[in-house]
Structures are given as structure tokens and as C-alpha cells.
Design a protein around this motif. Structure first.
Motif, mmCIF file in Angstrom:
data_model
loop_
_atom_site.group_PDB
_atom_site.id
_atom_site.type_symbol
_atom_site.label_atom_id
_atom_site.label_comp_id
_atom_site.label_asym_id
_atom_site.label_seq_id
_atom_site.Cartn_x
_atom_site.Cartn_y
_atom_site.Cartn_z
ATOM 1 N N ALA A 104 1.054 -1.237 -0.095
ATOM 2 C CA ALA A 104 -0.106 -0.012 -0.054
ATOM 3 C C ALA A 104 0.900 1.173 -0.061
ATOM 4 O O ALA A 104 0.450 2.220 -0.624
ATOM 5 N N ALA A 105 2.089 1.152 0.567
ATOM 6 C CA ALA A 105 2.831 2.321 0.662
ATOM 7 C C ALA A 105 3.415 2.637 -0.673
ATOM 8 O O ALA A 105 3.474 3.658 -1.095
ATOM 9 N N ARG A 106 3.842 1.562 -1.161
ATOM 10 C CA ARG A 106 4.569 1.504 -2.465
ATOM 11 C C ARG A 106 3.378 2.151 -3.498
ATOM 12 O O ARG A 106 3.917 3.030 -4.262
ATOM 13 N N GLU A 107 2.388 1.666 -3.615
ATOM 14 C CA GLU A 107 1.005 2.345 -4.594
ATOM 15 C C GLU A 107 1.136 3.723 -3.982
ATOM 16 O O GLU A 107 0.767 4.641 -5.127
ATOM 17 N N ARG A 108 0.880 4.010 -2.814
ATOM 18 C CA ARG A 108 0.534 5.363 -2.342
ATOM 19 C C ARG A 108 1.637 6.425 -2.892
ATOM 20 O O ARG A 108 1.852 7.447 -3.345
ATOM 21 N N GLU A 109 2.942 5.881 -2.705
ATOM 22 C CA GLU A 109 4.249 6.703 -3.279
ATOM 23 C C GLU A 109 3.965 6.953 -4.816
ATOM 24 O O GLU A 109 4.415 7.968 -5.266
ATOM 25 N N GLN A 110 3.906 5.768 -5.521
ATOM 26 C CA GLN A 110 3.662 5.781 -6.855
ATOM 27 C C GLN A 110 2.476 6.796 -7.424
ATOM 28 O O GLN A 110 2.795 7.598 -8.318
ATOM 29 N N SER A 111 1.545 6.776 -6.548
ATOM 30 C CA SER A 111 0.253 7.903 -6.918
ATOM 31 C C SER A 111 0.904 9.192 -6.614
ATOM 32 O O SER A 111 0.536 10.177 -7.322
ATOM 33 N N LEU A 112 1.534 9.514 -5.452
ATOM 34 C CA LEU A 112 2.010 10.774 -5.171
ATOM 35 C C LEU A 112 3.310 11.275 -6.268
ATOM 36 O O LEU A 112 3.260 12.522 -6.536
ATOM 37 N N PRO A 293 -1.241 16.133 -4.269
ATOM 38 C CA PRO A 293 -0.605 17.577 -4.812
ATOM 39 C C PRO A 293 -0.676 17.362 -6.497
ATOM 40 O O PRO A 293 -0.452 16.332 -7.289
ATOM 41 N N GLY A 294 -1.236 18.593 -7.089
ATOM 42 C CA GLY A 294 -1.259 18.533 -8.324
ATOM 43 C C GLY A 294 -2.227 18.170 -9.091
ATOM 44 O O GLY A 294 -2.527 18.413 -10.379
#
Length: 350
Positions: A104-112, A293-294
Motif C-alpha cells: 500500500a505504501a508503494r502504491e501510495r508513493e507511486q500515486s504521489l 498534490p497537483g
């Protein structure tokens, strides 16, 4: 049939029957709770094995002493096997939870990261457009080709102000990410601050044909940096105005939440600011990415001349989270509600 083969057949049949009953019960339990069913699984395996051994031993016409010995051995081995299975279950479960969190953290980081790239792309485009317009209008003024010089000057000023807001948002986001925007906290009445913000946004609201209503409420004192929280509130209200169609309304309210209240708080644990707009509703994807963001949602709902670079709500959430609060978005039938929560201040003199 040889006795050995008969004993093996009895053990296998008994173990299979007990295992089948246990598996059926475990699958039924899994429909209610997968973790509980996973914990029961090792017990079913041990129980089926123990039942097969014990029934086979009974059918082999062993002496009472031998049968008792086997019973004692099973009585010792079964609990040990169950404990080992439970410990193994906990270890595997822990690994599974950690793997899920990491995924989940990797997916969130990729999304950010995607949001940041999108923001940079939008920022480049949105800064280039007013710069090009300013250049064209300034050249027209310089060459004496402007039909209405006063209007050109107003438009240059408006575009300059728009670019200033974009750059300010980028700088503010950078400061918040680096933890440099903590400010100086003091006691602030969130209701009074919100009323001031609503008055300051009236000009923008009138330009878009939107009404802003601040519902009456009781004072809600928080200890925050006034300038930062004012910016967070202004960002949320301004965003609601931009995304509300002409003729619509933005409703702002300030209240108190008693959840987790303690004796040292002024009647509640948190101050709650809610801003409701009439944007026409939000999709699940928009709700998921509202504070990224963005990200600016459906661009057709906001005029390009007033759209920012998608940092308003991101900055608002970062400010309230830095102050120990939280931000969330809830869908409404004709719009959405942005809620900011901040810890209530302790009563004066406590």
C-alpha cells in the motif's frame, strides 16, 4: 486384509472424515472472518491426524497399557503441535500484514509521484500561458496597438496576481514538506477566523455568481499559527467557490466534536470546520485523489483563467495535520463536504 493395511485404512478414513468436517466448518467461518479461519486451520490439521492415530490404535486391539501410552503421547504432542501451528500462523500473518502495508505504501508513493509529475506539467503550462499573454499585451502597449490600454493594464495585473498565487503555492508546499512552516502558535477562535476568511472571499464569490453562507455557531478556540490556519481555511473556501456553478452556494460551519474529550478541554476535544459546495458531485476517483498534490479534478468545472496548480487542498491538509488535526472529504448529493478538524485549546487558566 493384513492388520497393518487395515490400521492404515482406518487411520486414513478417520483423519479424512474429521478433516472434511473441520474444513467445512473452517470455510463457513472464513465467510465471517478470514483471520479467524486461518487460525483454526492448523487446529483442524492436528485434530484430524490425532483422531486417525487414536482410532486406529483402538481398532488394533492393543493392550490397555499400550493404548494408554499412545493416548499420553497424543496428549503431549497435540498441544505442542497446536502451539507451534498458532505461532506459525501469527508469524505468517504478521509477514502478510507487513507485506500488505509495504504494498500500500508503494502504491501510495507511486500515486504521489505521478501527482507531482502531473503538478509540474500543469504548473509549467499554467505559468507559460499568462506569461505569453503578458508578453503579447505589453508588446501591444509598447507599439501603441492596444485598443483599450486601461483594460490591457488590468489584464496584465490580473495575470500577474494569478502567477503570484501559483508561485506562492509552490513555495508554501515546499516549506511544508521540509517542516519549515510551523509558525508561532497562539489562541485563535476558529469561528471568527472563518468569518473573516468568508468576507475576504466575497469578491471572488460575486465574480463567479456564488453565495457564501457562514452558519452561526459557538466560538471554537484552537492553538495554532493564525496565518497558516487562515490560509488553510481560505484555500478550502476558495476551492469550493471555484468548483460551484454560478447560482450555487457554499455553506461554511464551525462546530465542536466531543469525541475523546477530556476535562481540560473547553467542552469538546476538537474544533470542526465544514465547507459544503455544489460542485455537482464527485466520483470515487476524485474522492480518492482530492488532496493529492497537483490534482485538480474535472477541469471542465473550473475556468482555466482562475484554476490554480492543484495545491490548495494539499496545502490545507498539510497545515492542519502539522497542527495535530485532520482533513477529509465526504460526497454529497449535489457536491462535497471538506472537513478540517483541529485539537481544541485547553480552557484558559487550566
Amino acid at each position: 486384509m493384513k492388520p497393518e493395511i487395515e490400521a492404515i485404512a482406518i487411520a486414513a478414513g478417520t483423519a479424512g472424515l474429521v478433516g472434511l468436517v473441520g474444513a467445512t466448518g473452517t470455510l463457513a467461518l472464513a465467510r465471517r472472518s478470514v483471520p479467524a479461519a486461518t487460525a483454526v486451520g492448523p487446529a483442524v490439521v492436528v485434530a484430524s491426524m490425532a483422531a486417525g492415530v487414536w482410532v486406529a490404535a483402538r481398532e488394533m486391539f492393543l493392550s490397555e497399557q499400550d493404548l494408554a501410552l499412545i493416548s499420553y503421547i497424543l496428549g503431549i504432542c497435540v498441544p505442542i503441535a497446536l502451539v507451534c501451528g498458532f505461532l506459525l500462523y501469527r508469524a505468517v500473518r504478521r509477514v502478510d500484514i507487513e507485506a500488505g502495508r509495504a504494498h500500500a505504501a508503494r502504491e501510495r508513493e507511486q500515486s504521489l509521484a505521478a501527482s507531482r509529475r502531473e503538478m509540474i506539467s500543469w504548473a509549467s503550462h499554467d505559468l507559460r500561458s499568462p506569461l505569453a499573454g503578458i508578453r503579447i499585451m505589453s508588446e501591444a502597449l509598447e507599439d501603441g496597438l492596444a485598443a483599450d490600454p486601461a483594460d490591457y493594464h488590468r489584464r496584465i495585473r490580473r495575470e500577474s496576481d494569478r502567477m503570484t498565487r501559483m508561485v506562492d503555492d509552490l513555495l508554501e508546499m515546499s516549506r511544508l514538506n521540509q517542516g519549515d512552516a510551523l509558525g508561532v502558535p497562539s489562541r485563535v477562535d476558529l469561528l471568527a477566523l472563518t468569518q473573516d476568511v468568508a468576507r475576504s472571499q466575497q469578491v471572488v464569490a460575486e465574480q463567479h455568481g456564488v453565495q457564501v453562507h457562514v452558519e452561526p455557531g459557538a466560538p471554537a478556540v484552537v492553538v495554532v499559527d493564525p496565518a497558516l490556519v487562515e490560509r488553510a481555511v481560505a484555500n478550502v473556501v476558495h476551492n469550493a467557490i471555484l468548483y460551484t456553478a454560478a447560482g450555487g452556494a457554499v455553506t461554511v460551519s464551525v462546530g465542536r466534536s466531543d469525541a475523546g474529550a477530556d476535562p481540560g478541554s473547553e467542552g469538546g476535544a476538537r474544533a470542526v470546520l465544514a465547507v459544503e459546495d455544489e460542485c455537482g458531485g464527485v466520483s470515487p476517483e476524485e474522492l480518492e485523489r482530492m488532496f493529492d498534490p497537483g490534482w485538480r479534478g474535472s477541469t471542465h468545472r473550473t475556468p482555466q483563467s482562475t484554476a490554480g496548480i492543484g495545491l490548495g487542498l494539499t496545502i490545507a491538509r498539510a497545515i492542519v495535520e502539522e497542527a495535530g488535526g485532520s482533513a477529509r472529504c465526504q460526497p454529497l448529493e449535489q457536491g462535497c463536504r471538506i472537513t478540517l478538524e483541529l485539537p481544541r485549546a485547553a480552557a484558559a487558566g487550566s
